[in-house]
Each structure stands twice: as structure tokens, then as C-alpha cells.
Design a protein around this motif. Structure first.
Motif, PDB file in Angstrom:
ATOM      1  N   VAL A   1       0.858  -1.175   0.000  1.00  0.00           N
ATOM      2  CA  VAL A   1       0.000   0.000   0.000  1.00  0.00           C
ATOM      3  C   VAL A   1       0.897   1.229   0.000  1.00  0.00           C
ATOM      4  N   ALA A   2       0.519   2.236  -0.787  1.00  0.00           N
ATOM      5  CA  ALA A   2       1.266   3.494  -0.794  1.00  0.00           C
ATOM      6  C   ALA A   2       0.944   4.280   0.474  1.00  0.00           C
ATOM      7  N   ILE A   3       1.951   4.919   1.047  1.00  0.00           N
ATOM      8  CA  ILE A   3       1.782   5.621   2.316  1.00  0.00           C
ATOM      9  C   ILE A   3       0.664   6.667   2.229  1.00  0.00           C
ATOM     10  N   HIS A   4       0.596   7.389   1.116  1.00  0.00           N
ATOM     11  CA  HIS A   4      -0.432   8.436   1.016  1.00  0.00           C
ATOM     12  C   HIS A   4      -1.841   7.860   1.005  1.00  0.00           C
ATOM     13  N   ASN A   5      -2.006   6.620   0.526  1.00  0.00           N
ATOM     14  CA  ASN A   5      -3.324   5.995   0.552  1.00  0.00           C
ATOM     15  C   ASN A   5      -3.741   5.562   1.959  1.00  0.00           C
ATOM     16  N   LEU A   6      -2.792   5.593   2.901  1.00  0.00           N
ATOM     17  CA  LEU A   6      -3.095   5.296   4.293  1.00  0.00           C
ATOM     18  C   LEU A   6      -3.481   6.542   5.087  1.00  0.00           C
ATOM     19  N   ILE A   7      -3.226   7.708   4.514  1.00  0.00           N
ATOM     20  CA  ILE A   7      -3.324   8.953   5.294  1.00  0.00           C
ATOM     21  C   ILE A   7      -4.340   9.936   4.725  1.00  0.00           C
ATOM     22  N   ILE A   8      -4.373  10.107   3.414  1.00  0.00           N
ATOM     23  CA  ILE A   8      -5.111  11.209   2.786  1.00  0.00           C
ATOM     24  C   ILE A   8      -6.357  10.684   2.073  1.00  0.00           C
ATOM     25  N   THR A   9      -7.470  11.376   2.223  1.00  0.00           N
ATOM     26  CA  THR A   9      -8.710  10.985   1.552  1.00  0.00           C
ATOM     27  C   THR A   9      -8.922  11.799   0.273  1.00  0.00           C
ATOM     28  N   ASP A  10      -9.911  11.346  -0.500  1.00  0.00           N
ATOM     29  CA  ASP A  10     -10.220  12.039  -1.756  1.00  0.00           C
ATOM     30  C   ASP A  10     -10.768  13.444  -1.544  1.00  0.00           C
ATOM     31  N   GLU A  11     -11.187  13.756  -0.316  1.00  0.00           N
ATOM     32  CA  GLU A  11     -11.693  15.102  -0.035  1.00  0.00           C
ATOM     33  C   GLU A  11     -10.621  16.171  -0.233  1.00  0.00           C
ATOM     34  N   SER A  12      -9.354  15.770  -0.203  1.00  0.00           N
ATOM     35  CA  SER A  12      -8.259  16.726  -0.383  1.00  0.00           C
ATOM     36  C   SER A  12      -8.212  17.297  -1.792  1.00  0.00           C
ATOM     37  N   LEU A  13      -8.895  16.650  -2.737  1.00  0.00           N
ATOM     38  CA  LEU A  13      -8.827  17.107  -4.123  1.00  0.00           C
ATOM     39  C   LEU A  13      -9.722  18.292  -4.424  1.00  0.00           C
ATOM     40  N   THR A  14     -10.454  18.778  -3.417  1.00  0.00           N
ATOM     41  CA  THR A  14     -11.322  19.941  -3.646  1.00  0.00           C
ATOM     42  C   THR A  14     -10.511  21.188  -4.001  1.00  0.00           C
ATOM     43  N   THR A  15      -9.210  21.166  -3.705  1.00  0.00           N
ATOM     44  CA  THR A  15      -8.350  22.301  -4.056  1.00  0.00           C
ATOM     45  C   THR A  15      -7.798  22.183  -5.479  1.00  0.00           C
ATOM     46  N   PHE A  16      -8.026  21.041  -6.131  1.00  0.00           N
ATOM     47  CA  PHE A  16      -7.510  20.764  -7.480  1.00  0.00           C
ATOM     48  C   PHE A  16      -5.982  20.815  -7.536  1.00  0.00           C
ATOM     49  N   ASN A  17      -5.330  20.554  -6.404  1.00  0.00           N
ATOM     50  CA  ASN A  17      -3.868  20.505  -6.349  1.00  0.00           C
ATOM     51  C   ASN A  17      -3.404  19.211  -7.011  1.00  0.00           C
TER      52      ASN A  17
END
Length: 417
Positions: free
Chosen positions: A257-273
Motif C-alpha cells: 500500500v502506498a503511504i499516502h493511501n493510508l493517510i489522505i482521503t479524496d476530499e483533499s482534491l477539492t483544491t484541485f492541487n
């Protein structure tokens, strides 16, 4: 290389000195003495760092460096330097280069570029020629040249018969086959997780089912062929269930598993970063909870940074057109250590070695020094100043991290930040 590590706390369950604070004498790259206090009559370089901890050297099963072909993203030399300063003594290099690493000479090239470096580079050969998914690459020749596994990086094998043949053929020489878990006809043009957030911000979704269908198919083929399969970077709760059941059936399967998939949700994409545009995509809190459970019970065998430098021209553009990928080596320890205990963090960063055939030695007198050096305490924000890579596409910019990596001792070399 000679060094005397002073007052180092050893984190290594396989060592007789586990959880003990000791001095460690290293001569010509070999551990020659371990004791509560060691004198230094030979005037050997002393390494006396605040709250120094050491563990077996960390291993990352999925890194990309660009070279050859994409040196503007990262060179092998700078990539290995970045890995060393991030605490890794061994990395498995993905074949997403130009040309793709798909034959004996390509494997030999990247291994030659990595010679005399402190970090061990283990090439992953492409499973198919040019990673096009049509014809098998020269697997056995690449194995003889030093490839440790075979897979097309972030490209699924669409033809099930091709994967069947690959598993059967590689089993003749105990080869490890990687199959990226995505069914392209289901994922379509999705650029993020298909859920409430994708609908609300108007980005096309990549559903969980695209991953889970592919894993179901691959496990069916694995059971039929009795081969050896690794599924890289799973991201959904159902994927964990599928692999857990396969392990109950004693199939020869592992996953990461990639570390970021353990920590960050898809809600973070609301900034379009676009730094958050990764593959597989970021999922939901429920998926993260299941992934963590899978990691804790051993269903998931290892974590990876899935380190993938992307140049600014392919990241700082409209979200739909940006390339997938994030840096991960520099933040791996600090992020994991801020969410898990230090002992668990070290376990997750080392337990992938056996699956990929990477040598693992306890911290003991007479063994080669292959050590990661770190301080598990202290917090700070991850900033651009902490990025050693040529590219700067780091998903964890601004995140709180815990601990500090000092460097490594490996291959008769000492590398310190």
C-alpha cells in the motif's frame, strides 16, 4: 569505512541488542563490536547524534527515478542520494523509463549507474515488451542480469491469458510477477476516486470496482497457475478482503500500500492541487480504515512511498491533463512515524525485503552494517526545504511529521544529512 556509533538505541527484534542503547563499532563496513560503552583507541570517526536510533536498513518496493529518458525528473545518482538521506538502504526501481527496462542490457545499464553508491538499487524489469501489454519481455534474461521482479508500472495487464502465461513461465525460476490492479474499461477516464467528492467538484471518477475486478481476476489466475504474484499499491477495503481470503487459501500472493493511501482521503482534491493526483487514487476514510487493519493483521505485506518524481511541466497544468505521481521517499519515515508507533514504522519499512529477495541481516557482530539512522522524536512540518529530489511534486507538503532521519550506513559508506 570506519565509524563508532555512540549511544545508539537498536530497534531490531532479530538482534540480541533489541531495545538496548549501546555503542556500535563498524570497521570496513562490518559490525565488529557492540557494547554498552566502547573506547576509541584507533581515533575512528565518532557519530554522536541526539537520541540516535538504528534499525536494519529500510527498503522501498516501488521507486521511479526517470533515468534513462526522463532525467529532467530525476537521475539515478540524485535519486539514490535522496533515498540515502531519507533513510533507505535499498530500493526497487520501476521500469517506467525511456526506453523501458525490458531486456538484459537495460537492467545492466541501471545497475551500472548505481555502482559504488551506498544505496542498493534493485531493478524491476518490465513484464511486457515496452510495457505495452502485448508480448512478454525477456524475463529470464533480465533475472540473470539482476532484475528482482517483473511488472509494467501502473499499467494493468489487460489480456488475462498473457498474465496466466507470465505466472506459469516465471514460476520456473521463482520469478515474482507484479500486476497493477486496475481494469481500464471500468476506470475509463477517471482521474480521482468515484464518490461524493468527484461528483461535487466535477472530476471524472475511477471507482473502487475497477481495482477489485482486476484483483479478483488476478487471484483466480494465480490459483490456477500456482505462480508467485505481487499486487502493488492496493487502495480499497474490498481489495483487502479479497487478498485476505486468498492468503487463507494459501495462495502465493503479497501486496503493498502506498503511504499516502493510508493517510489522505479524496476530499483533499477539492483544491484541485495536482500533487494529490496519484494512481491508484486517494479513496475514503472507510477504505483507509480497512487498509490500516490489513496492514496490522499482515494481509498487506509492506508499505511503499511509491516515489515518482514528475517535472513541473507535467504537474502544474489542468488537473485532467496532469500526470499521476508524487514524491515519497523524503516524507516516508516522518509521516508513518506520526501515525504509527516507531517500532511499527520500522517494521513496515523493512518487512518487504524477503518477498523481493533483498538480503536482510540482524544488527549483530560479524554482519555487514546495513543500517538506517534516525531520531524518532520531535515534530516539524514537511516543507520544500526537505525535498532532495529534482522534482518537487510532494503530496505531503505542509503535513506534520514526527522524527528526523540522520542517514544510513551501507555498502561500506556513511551518508549523513
Amino acid at each position: 569505512m570506519n565509524a563508532l556509533l555512540k549511544s545508539a538505541t537498536i530497534i531490531d527484534p532479530k538482534s540480541d541488542f533489541h531495545n538496548q542503547t549501546v555503542d556500535i563499532l563498524i570497521e570496513n563496513g562490518v559490525i565488529t563490536e557492540i557494547s554498552k560503552t566502547l573506547k576509541n583507541p584507533k581515533s575512528i570517526q565518532e557519530i554522536d547524534l541526539k537520541n540516535l536510533h538504528v534499525s536494519q536498513g529500510w527498503f522501498d518496493s516501488s521507486v521511479s527515478f526517470g533515468e534513462p529518458g526522463y532525467e529532467e525528473r530525476e537521475t539515478i545518482e540524485n535519486g539514490l542520494k535522496t533515498a540515502a538521506l531519507s533513510g533507505f538502504t535499498s530500493v526497487a526501481l520501476n521500469p517506467n523509463t525511456n526506453p523501458v527496462i525490458d531486456c538484459n542490457s537495460d537492467v545492466s545499464f541501471v545497475k551500472a549507474k548505481a555502482e559504488k553508491h551506498a544505496v542498493n538499487l534493485y531493478p524491476i524489469g518490465a513484464l511486457t515488451k515496452e510495457s505495452k501489454g502485448v508480448d512478454l519481455a525477456e524475463l529470464f534474461d533480465m533475472k540473470n542480469a539482476g532484475a528482482i521482479a517483473f511488472g509494467d508500472y501502473e499499467k494493468p495487464i489487460e489480456n488475462p491469458n498473457l498474465l496466466k502465461i507470465a505466472l506459469q513461465y516465471a514460476s520456473n525460476f521463482d520469478g515474482l510477477v507484479l500486476s497493477f490492479p486496475q481494469e481500464n474499461k471500468i476506470s475509463g477516464k477517471g482521474v480521482m476516486n468515484e464518490q461524493f467528492t468527484s461528483t461535487s467538484i466535477g472530476l471524472k471518477g475511477n471507482p473502487n470496482m475497477a481495482e477489485e475486478l482486476q484483483i479478483s481476476r488476478d487471484l483466480f489466475l494465480l490459483e490456477y497457475t500456482e505462480g508467485k504474484l505481487h499486487i502493488p499499491t492496493i487502495s480499497t477495503a474490498k481489495s483487502v478482503e479479497l487478498i485476505r481470503e486468498a492468503k487463507r487459501k494459501k495462495l502465493n500472493v503479497s501486496c503493498s500500500v502506498a503511504i499516502h493511501n493510508l493517510i489522505i482521503t479524496d476530499e483533499s482534491l477539492t483544491t484541485f492541487n495536482t500533487n494529490f493526483k496519484v494512481l491508484p487514487p486517494l479513496r475514503t476514510k472507510e477504505d483507509i480504515s480497512a487498509l490500516i487493519d490489513g496492514l496490522k493483521d499482515g494481509t498487506i505485506d509492506m508499505v511503499t512511498s511509491n516515489h515518482n518524481p514528475i517535472d513541473i511541466e507535467h504537474k502544474k497544468i489542468e488537473f485532467d491533463f496532469a500526470k499521476y505521481g508524487t514524491l515519497g521517499l523524503e516524507s516516508a519515515f516522518g509521516i508513518l512515524n506520526s501515525h504509527f508507533s516507531t517500532k511499527k514504522t520500522i517494521d513496515y519499512l523493512t518487512k518487504g525485503k524477503n518477498r523481493f529477495g533483498v538480503t536482510s541481516q540482524a544488527i549483530a557482530i560479524g554482519n555487514k552494517a546495513d543500517l538506517s539512522l534516525f531520531n524518532p522524536n520531535g515534530t516539524q512540518k514537511f516543507t520544500k526545504d526537505a525535498i532532495k529530489s529534482t522534482s518537487k511534486n510532494a503530496i505531503f507538503l505542509g503535513y506534520e511529521t514526527k522524527g528526523k532521519v540522520y542517514g544510513i550506513v551501507a555498502n561500506n559508506k556513511l551518508i549523513l544529512n
